[in-house]
Design a protein around this motif. Sequence first.
Motif, PDB file in Angstrom:
ATOM      1  N   PHE A  40      -3.278  -4.828   6.490  1.00 66.22           N
ATOM      2  CA  PHE A  40      -3.595  -3.478   6.960  1.00 66.22           C
ATOM      3  C   PHE A  40      -3.452  -2.473   5.825  1.00 66.22           C
ATOM      4  CE2 PHE A  40      -2.379   0.624   8.754  1.00 66.22           C
ATOM      5  CZ  PHE A  40      -3.438   0.849   9.621  1.00 66.22           C
ATOM      6  N   GLU A  41      -2.359  -2.584   5.065  1.00 61.72           N
ATOM      7  CA  GLU A  41      -2.152  -1.675   3.936  1.00 61.72           C
ATOM      8  C   GLU A  41      -3.256  -1.834   2.897  1.00 61.72           C
ATOM      9  OE1 GLU A  41       1.779  -2.787   2.713  1.00 61.72           O
ATOM     10  OE2 GLU A  41       2.729  -1.195   3.891  1.00 61.72           O
ATOM     11  N   ASN A  42      -3.644  -3.076   2.618  1.00 60.52           N
ATOM     12  CA  ASN A  42      -4.724  -3.319   1.657  1.00 60.52           C
ATOM     13  C   ASN A  42      -6.047  -2.748   2.162  1.00 60.52           C
ATOM     14  OD1 ASN A  42      -3.011  -4.603  -0.132  1.00 60.52           O
ATOM     15  ND2 ASN A  42      -3.496  -6.658   0.597  1.00 60.52           N
ATOM     16  N   ALA A  43      -6.312  -2.941   3.442  1.00 57.83           N
ATOM     17  CA  ALA A  43      -7.547  -2.395   4.015  1.00 57.83           C
ATOM     18  C   ALA A  43      -7.539  -0.869   3.965  1.00 57.83           C
ATOM     19  CB  ALA A  43      -7.727  -2.872   5.456  1.00 57.83           C
ATOM     20  N   LEU A  44      -6.389  -0.265   4.231  1.00 59.69           N
ATOM     21  CA  LEU A  44      -6.269   1.191   4.174  1.00 59.69           C
ATOM     22  C   LEU A  44      -6.480   1.692   2.752  1.00 59.69           C
ATOM     23  CD1 LEU A  44      -5.637   3.845   5.616  1.00 59.69           C
ATOM     24  CD2 LEU A  44      -3.214   3.430   5.151  1.00 59.69           C
ATOM     25  N   LEU A  45      -5.864   1.034   1.770  1.00 56.68           N
ATOM     26  CA  LEU A  45      -6.046   1.431   0.369  1.00 56.68           C
ATOM     27  C   LEU A  45      -7.498   1.257  -0.068  1.00 56.68           C
ATOM     28  CD1 LEU A  45      -2.801  -0.032  -1.258  1.00 56.68           C
ATOM     29  CD2 LEU A  45      -3.349   2.377  -0.838  1.00 56.68           C
ATOM     30  N   ASP A  46      -8.130   0.174   0.366  1.00 58.62           N
ATOM     31  CA  ASP A  46      -9.545  -0.058   0.040  1.00 58.62           C
ATOM     32  C   ASP A  46     -10.417   1.046   0.641  1.00 58.62           C
ATOM     33  OD1 ASP A  46     -11.704  -1.696  -1.049  1.00 58.62           O
ATOM     34  OD2 ASP A  46     -12.192  -2.122   1.054  1.00 58.62           O
ATOM     35  N   PHE A  47     -10.145   1.402   1.892  1.00 59.60           N
ATOM     36  CA  PHE A  47     -10.888   2.469   2.548  1.00 59.60           C
ATOM     37  C   PHE A  47     -10.704   3.791   1.802  1.00 59.60           C
ATOM     38  CE2 PHE A  47     -10.818   6.133   5.397  1.00 59.60           C
ATOM     39  CZ  PHE A  47     -12.122   6.105   5.874  1.00 59.60           C
ATOM     40  N   LYS A  48      -9.460   4.101   1.447  1.00 61.62           N
ATOM     41  CA  LYS A  48      -9.181   5.364   0.746  1.00 61.62           C
ATOM     42  C   LYS A  48      -9.895   5.399  -0.602  1.00 61.62           C
ATOM     43  CE  LYS A  48      -4.916   6.951   0.837  1.00 61.62           C
ATOM     44  NZ  LYS A  48      -3.443   6.994   0.784  1.00 61.62           N
TER      45      LYS A  48
END
Length: 128
Positions: A40-48
């Motif tokens: 989830f954190e990786n997906a959030l960072l990728d999105f940002k």
Amino acid sequence: MRPQFFVPLITLLVQASKKSIEYQRQLAIAQSQSIDVTNFENALLDFKDKFGRNYRLASEKFQKAIEEIDKSIDHLQKIKDALLGSENNLRLANDKAEDLTIKKLTRGNPTMKAKFDEARNLNTGQEP
């Protein structure tokens, strides 16, 4: 050894084994949750990162469009000024044409004055 001794030992081993299985299950759940949080954190960072890139590109294009609009406005203002200057010159030329008379054209030119007088006299029926 006595068989009575083995029954409590087996019971103890079974219970320890059950607890070990439960601990392994809880550990697997915790590891799974940790992986989910990491994903989830990786997906959030990728999105940002992607959102920030798109925002930067959109902002650059917006600024470029504003600059082009400003250039167009400046260019149109120059065209407007040129047209207004042209209109002023046309007005002055028209004023000069309106003010032009035969008398002014023939001033200082006795030959042309005589020709126009002669033409005027012929139209009115008078002799030169």
